[in-house]
Design a protein around this motif. Structure first.
Motif, PDB file in Angstrom:
ATOM      1  N   GLY A  60     -30.956  53.609  30.233  1.00 30.87           N
ATOM      2  CA  GLY A  60     -32.162  52.857  30.564  1.00 30.87           C
ATOM      3  C   GLY A  60     -32.300  51.563  29.770  1.00 30.87           C
ATOM      4  N   ILE A  61     -31.190  50.949  29.432  1.00 29.61           N
ATOM      5  CA  ILE A  61     -31.186  49.715  28.648  1.00 29.61           C
ATOM      6  C   ILE A  61     -31.057  48.530  29.594  1.00 29.61           C
ATOM      7  CG2 ILE A  61     -29.923  48.399  26.899  1.00 29.61           C
ATOM      8  CD1 ILE A  61     -28.993  51.109  25.770  1.00 29.61           C
ATOM      9  N   LYS A  62     -31.851  47.510  29.348  1.00 26.41           N
ATOM     10  CA  LYS A  62     -31.830  46.298  30.169  1.00 26.41           C
ATOM     11  C   LYS A  62     -30.523  45.539  29.948  1.00 26.41           C
ATOM     12  CE  LYS A  62     -34.478  42.164  31.135  1.00 26.41           C
ATOM     13  NZ  LYS A  62     -35.702  41.444  30.860  1.00 26.41           N
ATOM     14  N   VAL A  63     -29.954  45.025  31.040  1.00 23.35           N
ATOM     15  CA  VAL A  63     -28.721  44.241  30.989  1.00 23.35           C
ATOM     16  C   VAL A  63     -29.018  42.832  31.494  1.00 23.35           C
ATOM     17  CG1 VAL A  63     -26.365  44.021  31.860  1.00 23.35           C
ATOM     18  CG2 VAL A  63     -27.294  46.277  31.363  1.00 23.35           C
ATOM     19  N   VAL A  64     -28.597  41.827  30.715  1.00 26.12           N
ATOM     20  CA  VAL A  64     -28.812  40.423  31.058  1.00 26.12           C
ATOM     21  C   VAL A  64     -27.445  39.751  31.126  1.00 26.12           C
ATOM     22  CG1 VAL A  64     -29.835  38.251  30.292  1.00 26.12           C
ATOM     23  CG2 VAL A  64     -31.040  40.404  29.889  1.00 26.12           C
ATOM     24  N   TYR A  65     -27.257  38.918  32.147  1.00 25.97           N
ATOM     25  CA  TYR A  65     -26.005  38.188  32.318  1.00 25.97           C
ATOM     26  C   TYR A  65     -26.236  36.730  31.963  1.00 25.97           C
ATOM     27  CZ  TYR A  65     -24.856  42.421  34.802  1.00 25.97           C
ATOM     28  OH  TYR A  65     -24.649  43.730  35.114  1.00 25.97           O
ATOM     29  N   GLN A  66     -25.506  36.226  30.989  1.00 25.04           N
ATOM     30  CA  GLN A  66     -25.676  34.856  30.504  1.00 25.04           C
ATOM     31  C   GLN A  66     -24.435  34.044  30.879  1.00 25.04           C
ATOM     32  OE1 GLN A  66     -28.288  33.448  29.072  1.00 25.04           O
ATOM     33  NE2 GLN A  66     -27.223  31.533  28.869  1.00 25.04           N
ATOM     34  N   ARG A  67     -24.624  33.005  31.652  1.00 27.26           N
ATOM     35  CA  ARG A  67     -23.491  32.166  32.065  1.00 27.26           C
ATOM     36  C   ARG A  67     -23.042  31.221  30.949  1.00 27.26           C
ATOM     37  NH1 ARG A  67     -22.175  32.853  37.174  1.00 27.26           N
ATOM     38  NH2 ARG A  67     -23.744  33.558  38.646  1.00 27.26           N
ATOM     39  N   SER A  68     -23.996  30.711  30.194  1.00 25.48           N
ATOM     40  CA  SER A  68     -23.680  29.757  29.133  1.00 25.48           C
ATOM     41  C   SER A  68     -23.007  30.461  27.969  1.00 25.48           C
ATOM     42  CB  SER A  68     -24.960  29.087  28.639  1.00 25.48           C
ATOM     43  OG  SER A  68     -24.704  28.338  27.478  1.00 25.48           O
ATOM     44  N   LYS A  69     -21.969  29.855  27.428  1.00 30.22           N
ATOM     45  CA  LYS A  69     -21.342  30.446  26.253  1.00 30.22           C
ATOM     46  C   LYS A  69     -21.783  29.751  24.971  1.00 30.22           C
ATOM     47  CE  LYS A  69     -17.133  27.764  26.848  1.00 30.22           C
ATOM     48  NZ  LYS A  69     -15.707  27.817  27.024  1.00 30.22           N
ATOM     49  N   GLY A  70     -22.678  28.774  25.104  1.00 32.16           N
ATOM     50  CA  GLY A  70     -23.201  28.089  23.935  1.00 32.16           C
ATOM     51  C   GLY A  70     -24.229  28.945  23.215  1.00 32.16           C
ATOM     52  N   ILE A  71     -24.335  28.754  21.923  1.00 39.38           N
ATOM     53  CA  ILE A  71     -25.228  29.573  21.112  1.00 39.38           C
ATOM     54  C   ILE A  71     -26.692  29.377  21.487  1.00 39.38           C
ATOM     55  CG2 ILE A  71     -25.401  27.931  19.209  1.00 39.38           C
ATOM     56  CD1 ILE A  71     -25.212  31.749  18.885  1.00 39.38           C
ATOM     57  N   SER A  72     -27.076  28.177  21.885  1.00 34.89           N
ATOM     58  CA  SER A  72     -28.490  27.957  22.236  1.00 34.89           C
ATOM     59  C   SER A  72     -28.870  28.748  23.485  1.00 34.89           C
ATOM     60  CB  SER A  72     -28.785  26.473  22.420  1.00 34.89           C
ATOM     61  OG  SER A  72     -28.008  25.943  23.470  1.00 34.89           O
ATOM     62  N   GLY A  73     -27.981  28.837  24.451  1.00 35.33           N
ATOM     63  CA  GLY A  73     -28.254  29.626  25.649  1.00 35.33           C
ATOM     64  C   GLY A  73     -28.342  31.111  25.355  1.00 35.33           C
TER      65      GLY A  73
END
Length: 67
Positions: free
Chosen positions: A43-56
């Motif tokens: 039941g853990i939320k999964v987020v997909y991040q396209r940016s590989k930069g630290i700010s994103g």
């Protein structure tokens, strides 16, 4: 081809987390599918991040994790 022990390995790592953030340019498909399956079971939320930069990545953490 399934790797034996992968679900158990990630299950132990994910027991105490609030959210999983995948940096899509830095994760393999096999790892992503295994972690996604374990996260769904727990039941853990999964987020997909396209940016590989630290700010994103930091923004994704800020938006999805309660402090």
């Amino acid at each position: 081809m399934k790797r034996t022990g992968t679900k158990n390995f990630f299950g132990n790592l994910l027991k105490d987390v609030d959210c999983v953030i995948f940096i899509l340019s830095a994760v393999s498909h096999g790892t992503m599918y295994a972690v996604k399956e374990v996260a769904a079971d727990l039941g853990i939320k999964v987020v997909y991040q396209r940016s590989k930069g630290i700010s994103g990545v930091l923004q994704a953490v800020h938006d999805n994790v309660a402090f």
